[in-house]
Design a protein around this motif. Structure first.
Motif, PDB file in Angstrom:
ATOM      1  N   LYS A   1       0.826  -1.200   0.000  1.00 58.35           N
ATOM      2  CA  LYS A   1       0.000   0.000   0.000  1.00 58.35           C
ATOM      3  C   LYS A   1       0.866   1.258   0.000  1.00 58.35           C
ATOM      4  O   LYS A   1       0.622   2.210  -0.748  1.00 58.35           O
ATOM      5  CB  LYS A   1      -0.914  -0.003   1.235  1.00 58.35           C
ATOM      6  CG  LYS A   1      -1.854   1.190   1.299  1.00 58.35           C
ATOM      7  CD  LYS A   1      -2.772   1.104   2.500  1.00 58.35           C
ATOM      8  CE  LYS A   1      -3.702   2.313   2.560  1.00 58.35           C
ATOM      9  NZ  LYS A   1      -4.603   2.253   3.738  1.00 58.35           N
ATOM     10  N   VAL A   2       1.910   1.262   0.847  1.00 54.28           N
ATOM     11  CA  VAL A   2       2.809   2.420   0.913  1.00 54.28           C
ATOM     12  C   VAL A   2       3.547   2.609  -0.400  1.00 54.28           C
ATOM     13  O   VAL A   2       3.680   3.720  -0.917  1.00 54.28           O
ATOM     14  CB  VAL A   2       3.802   2.245   2.082  1.00 54.28           C
ATOM     15  CG1 VAL A   2       4.861   3.343   2.050  1.00 54.28           C
ATOM     16  CG2 VAL A   2       3.059   2.277   3.402  1.00 54.28           C
TER      17      VAL A   2
ATOM     18  N   ASP B   1      14.988   4.868  -1.227  1.00 54.12           N
ATOM     19  CA  ASP B   1      15.388   6.131  -0.584  1.00 54.12           C
ATOM     20  C   ASP B   1      14.211   6.837   0.073  1.00 54.12           C
ATOM     21  O   ASP B   1      14.030   8.050  -0.068  1.00 54.12           O
ATOM     22  CB  ASP B   1      16.064   7.065  -1.591  1.00 54.12           C
ATOM     23  CG  ASP B   1      17.580   7.071  -1.443  1.00 54.12           C
ATOM     24  OD1 ASP B   1      18.057   6.892  -0.311  1.00 54.12           O
ATOM     25  OD2 ASP B   1      18.277   7.229  -2.453  1.00 54.12           O
ATOM     26  N   GLY B   2      13.413   6.099   0.775  1.00 50.09           N
ATOM     27  CA  GLY B   2      12.265   6.673   1.455  1.00 50.09           C
ATOM     28  C   GLY B   2      11.131   5.669   1.484  1.00 50.09           C
ATOM     29  O   GLY B   2      11.343   4.460   1.394  1.00 50.09           O
ATOM     30  N   GLY B   3       9.900   6.163   1.576  1.00 53.66           N
ATOM     31  CA  GLY B   3       8.754   5.262   1.591  1.00 53.66           C
ATOM     32  C   GLY B   3       8.822   4.302   2.762  1.00 53.66           C
ATOM     33  O   GLY B   3       8.953   4.703   3.922  1.00 53.66           O
ATOM     34  N   TRP B   4       8.748   3.004   2.442  1.00 53.14           N
ATOM     35  CA  TRP B   4       8.797   1.974   3.486  1.00 53.14           C
ATOM     36  C   TRP B   4      10.155   1.946   4.182  1.00 53.14           C
ATOM     37  O   TRP B   4      10.287   1.418   5.286  1.00 53.14           O
ATOM     38  CB  TRP B   4       8.486   0.612   2.881  1.00 53.14           C
ATOM     39  CG  TRP B   4       8.263  -0.465   3.892  1.00 53.14           C
ATOM     40  CD1 TRP B   4       9.138  -1.425   4.287  1.00 53.14           C
ATOM     41  CD2 TRP B   4       7.085  -0.659   4.675  1.00 53.14           C
ATOM     42  NE1 TRP B   4       8.581  -2.223   5.246  1.00 53.14           N
ATOM     43  CE2 TRP B   4       7.316  -1.773   5.504  1.00 53.14           C
ATOM     44  CE3 TRP B   4       5.853  -0.007   4.743  1.00 53.14           C
ATOM     45  CZ2 TRP B   4       6.367  -2.250   6.401  1.00 53.14           C
ATOM     46  CZ3 TRP B   4       4.907  -0.478   5.641  1.00 53.14           C
ATOM     47  CH2 TRP B   4       5.159  -1.586   6.445  1.00 53.14           C
TER      48      TRP B   4
ATOM     49  N   VAL C   1      10.073   3.194   7.676  1.00 57.95           N
ATOM     50  CA  VAL C   1       9.536   2.221   8.641  1.00 57.95           C
ATOM     51  C   VAL C   1      10.630   1.239   9.057  1.00 57.95           C
ATOM     52  O   VAL C   1      10.770   0.881  10.230  1.00 57.95           O
ATOM     53  CB  VAL C   1       8.333   1.476   8.040  1.00 57.95           C
ATOM     54  CG1 VAL C   1       7.759   0.467   9.032  1.00 57.95           C
ATOM     55  CG2 VAL C   1       7.253   2.458   7.609  1.00 57.95           C
ATOM     56  N   VAL C   2      11.416   0.797   8.074  1.00 55.43           N
ATOM     57  CA  VAL C   2      12.538  -0.106   8.371  1.00 55.43           C
ATOM     58  C   VAL C   2      13.553   0.587   9.277  1.00 55.43           C
ATOM     59  O   VAL C   2      14.113  -0.030  10.190  1.00 55.43           O
ATOM     60  CB  VAL C   2      13.199  -0.571   7.058  1.00 55.43           C
ATOM     61  CG1 VAL C   2      14.440  -1.405   7.338  1.00 55.43           C
ATOM     62  CG2 VAL C   2      12.213  -1.366   6.220  1.00 55.43           C
ATOM     63  N   MET C   3      13.796   1.867   9.049  1.00 54.72           N
ATOM     64  CA  MET C   3      14.729   2.623   9.891  1.00 54.72           C
ATOM     65  C   MET C   3      14.249   2.662  11.337  1.00 54.72           C
ATOM     66  O   MET C   3      15.038   2.472  12.270  1.00 54.72           O
ATOM     67  CB  MET C   3      14.884   4.042   9.347  1.00 54.72           C
ATOM     68  CG  MET C   3      15.912   4.882  10.086  1.00 54.72           C
ATOM     69  SD  MET C   3      15.805   6.643   9.675  1.00 54.72           S
ATOM     70  CE  MET C   3      14.275   7.078  10.516  1.00 54.72           C
TER      71      MET C   3
ATOM     72  N   VAL D   1       8.977  -6.232   9.552  1.00 54.58           N
ATOM     73  CA  VAL D   1       8.817  -5.112   8.619  1.00 54.58           C
ATOM     74  C   VAL D   1      10.001  -5.005   7.656  1.00 54.58           C
ATOM     75  O   VAL D   1       9.946  -4.238   6.703  1.00 54.58           O
ATOM     76  CB  VAL D   1       8.639  -3.773   9.375  1.00 54.58           C
ATOM     77  CG1 VAL D   1       7.542  -3.864  10.403  1.00 54.58           C
ATOM     78  CG2 VAL D   1       9.937  -3.325  10.022  1.00 54.58           C
ATOM     79  N   MET D   2      11.073  -5.760   7.912  1.00 56.37           N
ATOM     80  CA  MET D   2      12.250  -5.707   7.038  1.00 56.37           C
ATOM     81  C   MET D   2      12.000  -6.543   5.786  1.00 56.37           C
ATOM     82  O   MET D   2      12.629  -7.585   5.555  1.00 56.37           O
ATOM     83  CB  MET D   2      13.493  -6.196   7.791  1.00 56.37           C
ATOM     84  CG  MET D   2      13.837  -5.352   8.994  1.00 56.37           C
ATOM     85  SD  MET D   2      15.236  -6.012   9.935  1.00 56.37           S
ATOM     86  CE  MET D   2      15.262  -4.893  11.328  1.00 56.37           C
ATOM     87  N   ARG D   3      11.078  -6.073   4.976  1.00 56.87           N
ATOM     88  CA  ARG D   3      10.667  -6.796   3.777  1.00 56.87           C
ATOM     89  C   ARG D   3      11.811  -6.848   2.774  1.00 56.87           C
ATOM     90  O   ARG D   3      12.414  -5.836   2.464  1.00 56.87           O
ATOM     91  CB  ARG D   3       9.452  -6.104   3.155  1.00 56.87           C
ATOM     92  CG  ARG D   3       8.797  -6.850   2.015  1.00 56.87           C
ATOM     93  CD  ARG D   3       7.589  -6.060   1.521  1.00 56.87           C
ATOM     94  NE  ARG D   3       6.800  -6.820   0.577  1.00 56.87           N
ATOM     95  CZ  ARG D   3       7.020  -6.839  -0.729  1.00 56.87           C
ATOM     96  NH1 ARG D   3       8.023  -6.140  -1.232  1.00 56.87           N
ATOM     97  NH2 ARG D   3       6.252  -7.541  -1.529  1.00 56.87           N
ATOM     98  N   PRO D   4      12.143  -8.030   2.255  1.00 58.84           N
ATOM     99  CA  PRO D   4      13.248  -8.117   1.290  1.00 58.84           C
ATOM    100  C   PRO D   4      12.929  -7.402  -0.009  1.00 58.84           C
ATOM    101  O   PRO D   4      11.813  -7.483  -0.524  1.00 58.84           O
ATOM    102  CB  PRO D   4      13.418  -9.632   1.078  1.00 58.84           C
ATOM    103  CG  PRO D   4      12.083 -10.215   1.442  1.00 58.84           C
ATOM    104  CD  PRO D   4      11.537  -9.348   2.539  1.00 58.84           C
TER     105      PRO D   4
END
Length: 342
Positions: A14-15, A60-63, A66-68, A239-242
């Motif tokens: 979605k993001v 470089d952003g987006g999800w 969230v990972v950060m 949340v660390m989606r590959p």
């Protein structure tokens, strides 16, 4: 637990869809701005229209943000627990009726296990990805800390608290640092700097929390609560989606993953690099004394009739300085005139 990655993937899609829509609108605005008076696109606009997005480029952003944040929380928990062991030292000495030397070994082995498993965790990350490894580390560390509360001797405590839980924290540490680099390129230094600030934040937050929990529940209850904190890091790992990545030459040729990692780690080009060897030597010397202040400052403060909560705040002060130093070093590293090794 099995449904968490599926929910995370749905949220990620979605993001990413919203980000792609935003980029599409921006590209249309750029094209409109590059039209001449006759309404025909200029040559640059034609090139822009034909330019294809690299599917392997970091977003470089987006999800990635969230990972950060997930990486920040993982660093907060694992380093916060490792750096606050000194607050547990006196209660553990009294409970097991041992001197500070044998009991301090428990904290030392914990810190050593986190670092020593690093090369093997790198192999696992290359093989299974950051998500699986981080979630496995969260479960293993949580189980190790929980089982250590039933220990009846120092060797058993060292087995569960130091070796098993330390291995789990090491499994969390490498993915937490590596995952941020996968999602950022231009903002990598900034994002990585924020994520590793979790180390200082964890020291600042968990030090007084540990002292308070010890007063109410003893070292067993406090350790079980810390075990629960480790377990929630499984959500952060989820949340660390590959991301899609290019297959390396070794993967294309079917070379063994372990062999590939070991050959790159032991590369003559790397081992003969003067900056790398100096950095490794500096890291070796600095970490030899890194955990000593964390281990003995609370005990030294209490021997001077300082209350335990105030003594734990000294560890928090170190955490604040740690966080400020990491932020400033990250900002300096981003400057084009600064060499990161210097």
């Amino acid at each position: 637990m099995e449904d968490i990655p599926l929910l995370i993937d749905a949220l990620f899609e979605k993001v990413e869809g919203q980000q792609e829509e935003r980029l599409k609108n921006e590209s249309q605005e750029i094209k409109m701005s590059e039209k001449g008076e006759n309404g025909v696109l200029l040559e640059k606009g034609d090139l822009f229209e034909k330019e294809e997005k690299d599917p392997y480029a970091p977003p470089d952003g987006g999800w990635g943000w969230v990972v950060m944040i997930a990486s920040f929380i993982c660093n907060l928990v694992l380093d916060g627990i490792a750096y606050t062991f000194g607050i547990f030292l006196v209660p553990l000495m009294l409970d097991f009726n041992v001197k500070k030397g044998p009991m301090s070994m428990v904290g030392s082995v914990l810190a050593g296990a986190i670092q020593l498993v690093g090369p093997f965790v790198a192999i696992l990350v290359n093989k299974f990805g950051t998500r699986v490894v981080c979630m496995a580390g969260a479960v293993i560390s949580s189980a190790g800390f929980f089982l250590s509360t039933f220990a009846t001797s120092v060797p058993v405590l060292m087995l569960f608290y130091s070796i098993i839980a330390g291995t789990g924290l090491g499994l969390m540490y490498v993915p937490a640092v590596v995952a941020v680099g996968y999602y950022f390129e231009k903002k990598r230094a900034f994002a990585t700097g924020i994520s590793v600030c979790g180390s200082g934040a964890g020291t600042f937050i968990l030090a007084p929390l540990a002292s308070t929990l010890l007063g109410y529940y003893g070292w067993e209850g406090a350790t079980r609560i810390f075990a629960a904190l480790c377990l929630q890091c499984a959500v952060c790992g989820a949340v660390m989606r590959p991301l899609p990545r290019r297959r390396t030459e070794d993967e294309t040729q079917g070379e063994n993953c372990c062999k590939s990692v070991m050959s790159s780690a032991c590369s003559p080009k790397l081992l003969t690099s003067a900056p790398f060897m100096l950095l490794m030597l500096a890291n070796l010397c600095s970490t030899m004394g890194l955990y000593i202040p964390y281990m003995y400052i609370p005990m030294q403060a209490e021997s001077k009739d300082i209350p335990p909560v105030d003594a734990s705040f000294l560890i928090s002060v170190v955490g604040i300085s740690n966080t400020i130093g990491r932020i400033l070093s990250g900002l300096l590293t981003d400057l084009p005139c600064v060499d990161p090794l210097m």
